[in-house]
Design a protein around this motif. Sequence first.
Motif, PDB file in Angstrom:
ATOM      1  N   VAL A  10       2.552  -7.498   4.480  1.00 27.78           N
ATOM      2  CA  VAL A  10       1.417  -9.119   4.801  1.00 27.78           C
ATOM      3  C   VAL A  10       1.266  -9.661   3.501  1.00 27.78           C
ATOM      4  CG1 VAL A  10      -0.066 -10.586   6.359  1.00 27.78           C
ATOM      5  CG2 VAL A  10       0.920  -8.154   6.710  1.00 27.78           C
ATOM      6  N   PRO A  11       1.967 -10.448   2.428  1.00 28.16           N
ATOM      7  CA  PRO A  11       1.375 -11.065   1.784  1.00 28.16           C
ATOM      8  C   PRO A  11       1.025 -12.871   2.012  1.00 28.16           C
ATOM      9  CG  PRO A  11       4.152 -11.451   1.954  1.00 28.16           C
ATOM     10  CD  PRO A  11       3.610 -11.298   3.344  1.00 28.16           C
ATOM     11  N   ASN A  12       1.276 -13.251   3.061  1.00 27.04           N
ATOM     12  CA  ASN A  12       0.522 -14.503   2.719  1.00 27.04           C
ATOM     13  C   ASN A  12      -0.482 -14.322   2.686  1.00 27.04           C
ATOM     14  OD1 ASN A  12       1.119 -17.558   2.959  1.00 27.04           O
ATOM     15  ND2 ASN A  12      -0.236 -16.773   5.121  1.00 27.04           N
ATOM     16  N   ALA A  21      -0.890  -8.529  -7.850  1.00 26.64           N
ATOM     17  CA  ALA A  21      -2.102  -7.362  -7.304  1.00 26.64           C
ATOM     18  C   ALA A  21      -1.501  -6.863  -6.231  1.00 26.64           C
ATOM     19  CB  ALA A  21      -2.926  -7.536  -6.732  1.00 26.64           C
ATOM     20  N   MET A  22      -0.286  -8.769  -5.457  1.00 23.29           N
ATOM     21  CA  MET A  22       0.201  -7.833  -4.734  1.00 23.29           C
ATOM     22  C   MET A  22       1.625  -7.143  -4.925  1.00 23.29           C
ATOM     23  SD  MET A  22      -0.750  -9.127  -1.502  1.00 23.29           S
ATOM     24  CE  MET A  22       0.716  -8.621  -0.667  1.00 23.29           C
ATOM     25  N   ALA A  23       2.471  -7.525  -6.092  1.00 15.19           N
ATOM     26  CA  ALA A  23       3.481  -7.081  -6.710  1.00 15.19           C
ATOM     27  C   ALA A  23       2.825  -4.940  -6.680  1.00 15.19           C
ATOM     28  CB  ALA A  23       4.121  -7.044  -7.478  1.00 15.19           C
ATOM     29  N   ASP A  24       1.675  -5.507  -7.692  1.00 14.51           N
ATOM     30  CA  ASP A  24       0.961  -3.551  -7.253  1.00 14.51           C
ATOM     31  C   ASP A  24       1.085  -2.701  -6.474  1.00 14.51           C
ATOM     32  OD1 ASP A  24       1.083  -3.836 -10.431  1.00 14.51           O
ATOM     33  OD2 ASP A  24      -0.895  -4.631 -10.310  1.00 14.51           O
ATOM     34  N   THR A  25      -0.118  -3.438  -5.124  1.00  8.14           N
ATOM     35  CA  THR A  25       0.741  -2.639  -4.083  1.00  8.14           C
ATOM     36  C   THR A  25       1.840  -2.166  -3.140  1.00  8.14           C
ATOM     37  OG1 THR A  25      -1.648  -4.612  -3.484  1.00  8.14           O
ATOM     38  CG2 THR A  25      -0.514  -3.038  -1.940  1.00  8.14           C
ATOM     39  N   GLU A  79      11.885  -9.479  -9.131  1.00  7.26           N
ATOM     40  CA  GLU A  79      11.692  -8.575  -9.541  1.00  7.26           C
ATOM     41  C   GLU A  79      11.139  -7.464 -10.490  1.00  7.26           C
ATOM     42  OE1 GLU A  79      13.057  -7.911 -13.579  1.00  7.26           O
ATOM     43  OE2 GLU A  79      14.241  -8.960 -12.585  1.00  7.26           O
ATOM     44  N   ASN A  80       9.588  -7.995  -9.965  1.00  2.00           N
ATOM     45  CA  ASN A  80       9.171  -7.153 -10.208  1.00  2.00           C
ATOM     46  C   ASN A  80       8.772  -5.494  -9.183  1.00  2.00           C
ATOM     47  OD1 ASN A  80       8.284  -8.340 -12.437  1.00  2.00           O
ATOM     48  ND2 ASN A  80       6.338  -9.059 -11.250  1.00  2.00           N
ATOM     49  N   VAL A  81       9.687  -5.532  -8.167  1.00  6.22           N
ATOM     50  CA  VAL A  81       9.419  -4.981  -6.806  1.00  6.22           C
ATOM     51  C   VAL A  81      10.193  -4.095  -6.903  1.00  6.22           C
ATOM     52  CG1 VAL A  81       8.184  -4.069  -4.914  1.00  6.22           C
ATOM     53  CG2 VAL A  81       7.315  -6.077  -5.890  1.00  6.22           C
TER      54      VAL A  81
END
Length: 554
Positions: free
Chosen positions: A101-103, A181-185, A241-243
């Motif tokens: 849930v990224p929004n 923070a979302m990419a790290d999660t 790219e990050n995930v």
Amino acid sequence: MTERTWWKEAVVYQIYPKSFSDADGDGFGDLPGVIDRLDHLERLGVDCVWLNPVYQSPQRDNGYDVSDYRAIYPEFGTMDDWDRLLEELHARDIRLVMDMVPNHTSSDHEWFQRSRSEPDGEYGDYYIWRDGDPDEPPNNWESFFGGSAWEYDAEREAWYLHLYDVSQPDLNWRNPDVRDAMADTMNWWLEKGIDGFRLDVVNLLSKAEGLPDGDPSNDWTGSEHFVNGPRIFEYLDEIHENVFAGTDAVAIGEMPNLDLEHARRYTAPDGPLDLVFHFEHVGLDFGERGRWDVGDWDLLDLKETLDRWQGGLDWNSLFFENHDQPRSVSRFGDDERYRYESATALATILLTLRGTPFVYQGQEIGMTNGTFESLDDISDVDTVRNVRELIAAGAVADYESIRHVVEHRTRDNARTPMQWDDTAHAGFTDGEPWIPVNENYADINVASERERTPSVLSFYEALIDLRREREALVYGSYDIHRPDDEQLFVYTRTLDDDQVVVVINFSDSAATADLDALDAEASLLCGNYDDVAAEPNGPLELGPYEARLYGQSA
């Protein structure tokens, strides 16, 4: 030639864990309960599970209000339970896709608590805040759940944006720290071994500069400023790219108000996503007031919509049900006189079109919509808030005057407990279920479907097996026949010299089909009626909601 990938070949089974199976008797489904039922999924033949959110949450929106992305809500179990679920799934060659849930987060999330109390601190800009008159929202945007999309916070003395429930403040994706923070999660979960993400309302991340007023004539006021917003491809490319880059993890985007043009861009070979969920076909029964009204639809509408998306995208997400949609046999079929026939006709469409099929829990046994005598019987925050708004606005007099719409539309239809057997509470729990079981559970349940011949469940199993055996049903081209026929849905799936002809009488009366697409040498592969000749002999005589698949040389 379409690139071959595991997620194109997979049949995905969606689990709403709160309503799937309760192992500890507290009336609330849990992860050990899911583990207890994995033999059912293995026998059904699915290849992947999409698990609705199990993160720490106050559950105001049933888990889509996340207060800690790296912890498990205690009612669902522990992280050890989750680890065991992943291990048990992978031991059965079933993959696991998590719901992210990224929004927005829950207003209970530490990020939001610190954002409201420390405006100049590390998290002060994690959400979309605006100063102003406490009695005048910053703009006219509406929440999807009804009412203003803004809430005034007395502690920070400012307004925050919430496109969904007031307890779900939108994250500020313009802030690179939020994106990191979302990419790290997400990477944290991928490192634990999952196989991808379904990304909730992911095309809403970018909001227009200046947050201007929206057109009030739109069904969702303001949506032109936050659906497919100005920086959405930048944000999703960054996530890719990050995930996802360099992995075989699948990226599935849920996208409200999605049109075909944007869908092509999102899923292009150089696009950020693998699959997208659009909702055009499940909006065909909306009335003049939108989704809180019931309108007329017909097979021509359904065929035109599905055909346009089949031809418009290289790969589709195929579904009729999920945790936000009512039961398809009640919505598009006949859940009384022809429940078996229409449920299996819908299964035929789902599992033979070009794309990745998603089966929602209970769909494989033909579960139906329920009854809700009063608004007090509704758990769905979306339904409750919208009905109250309609009553307050004078659009409807009272609950009874809109009850037929609620019983057709409410998300609670999909959230009544999974019906396993005819014991108390359908075998879902030994306790009192968090939401009442559908009253028809004694007749419609997994155990009775296993004994019944024919059954919706056995037909799903046969179709899933057939899809695995005939590559034409996965990678074959799609061609529609008789598009203007008001009863018949006919199409072919062709791969090299193998062709499967799909013939469905999607009506409640008999039909005759004289098909140019069908050779005399074709052989019956599968059907939902008994005593059908193995080879066609002249025009086909089809009963109500009868479905047949024939194999032949292309």
